[in-house]
Design an enzyme around this catalytic site. Sequence first.
Site, PDB file in Angstrom:
ATOM      1  N   LYS A 162      -4.443  -3.027  14.288  1.00  0.00           N
ATOM      2  CA  LYS A 162      -3.756  -1.895  14.918  1.00  0.00           C
ATOM      3  C   LYS A 162      -4.137  -1.829  16.393  1.00  0.00           C
ATOM      4  O   LYS A 162      -5.285  -2.019  16.763  1.00  0.00           O
ATOM      5  CB  LYS A 162      -4.120  -0.592  14.215  1.00  0.00           C
ATOM      6  CG  LYS A 162      -3.543  -0.465  12.815  1.00  0.00           C
ATOM      7  CD  LYS A 162      -3.799   0.920  12.255  1.00  0.00           C
ATOM      8  CE  LYS A 162      -3.102   1.120  10.905  1.00  0.00           C
ATOM      9  NZ  LYS A 162      -3.882   0.561   9.782  1.00  0.00           N
ATOM     10  N   GLU A 179       0.824  -1.199   0.000  1.00  0.00           N
ATOM     11  CA  GLU A 179       0.000   0.000   0.000  1.00  0.00           C
ATOM     12  C   GLU A 179       0.864   1.256   0.000  1.00  0.00           C
ATOM     13  O   GLU A 179       2.070   1.203   0.264  1.00  0.00           O
ATOM     14  CB  GLU A 179      -0.908   0.013   1.222  1.00  0.00           C
ATOM     15  CG  GLU A 179      -0.146   0.093   2.536  1.00  0.00           C
ATOM     16  CD  GLU A 179      -1.044   0.438   3.720  1.00  0.00           C
ATOM     17  OE1 GLU A 179      -1.278   1.645   3.911  1.00  0.00           O
ATOM     18  OE2 GLU A 179      -1.486  -0.477   4.422  1.00  0.00           O
TER      19      GLU A 179
END
Length: 310
Positions: free
Chosen positions: A161, A26
Amino acid sequence: MKKTYLRISPEVEAALAENRPVVALESTIISHGMPYPQNVETALEVDRIIREKGVVPATIGVIHGEIIVGMDRDEITYMGKAGLAVRKLSRRDMGAAVALGLDGATTSAATSIIAHLAGIRIFATGGLGGVHRGAPESFDISADLDEIARTPVLTVCAGPKAILDIPLTLEYLETKGVPVVSYRSDRLPAFYSSQSPYSPDYRLDDPADIARIFHLQQEMGLSNGMLVCNPVPRQYEIPQEEINPVIEQAVREAEEKGIHGKDSTPFLLDRVKQITGGRSLDTNIQLVYNNVRLASEIAKALAALSAGEL
């Protein structure tokens, strides 16, 4: 029909045509995940690590409305220097970015979509987006989760995360039918920390086994992806008992400032970096390196399976 909005680099195109392993990457981690120049240095080092493994890297981003699969050094540097001025692109933004000629850094969701369009089956990132803390009231859930449920791309990350509500993220993935694998660990990693209190669906110790599962998913016609969680090496981790109070402080500050939605993750990551004196950024960089190493091994095994060699 030729996709005129999509430019695949000659190197990536040749590798795909020859069934050689490719790993998608990404660009949000470059523009929004780290400051300049560490973001560009990290991205170029990631390219080097993947090539060292005998795999082709394919960093994905949008520049002037053109979707690029396999960004070169100059394009990565352009994205890194622009930083937060580059729009974050998820599924909802892709059509507008191309039509309006915008620059865009692809999130995990957008990267998965574009990787699938290009024929790339494996994507490596830092941490997975998911259900944010307080989501029962805010409905703040990352589009990454729905995308991994409907796009047949295997995602390698260091777990959800740490700023997220991890139990709710796992519940969401279960509901969507996404298998969650923890690599060489009975516990799910949580980004900065190599272990959390939570269990994956499967523990797998061999990249070839991971590749077999994903290969069979595709053979069965299942359209969902697969999540592989790779613990950050212990020497670089920040244990949960140390990082959780920091995250809680950052979350409180975000709430006090009224920061929410797509702005919350960059704010929280930057605030955690400030509170830890930069230690969290060092951990982030090392876990990305670790993830691309594993993704490269899985990509090689998957290519061998496709060729009937494994």
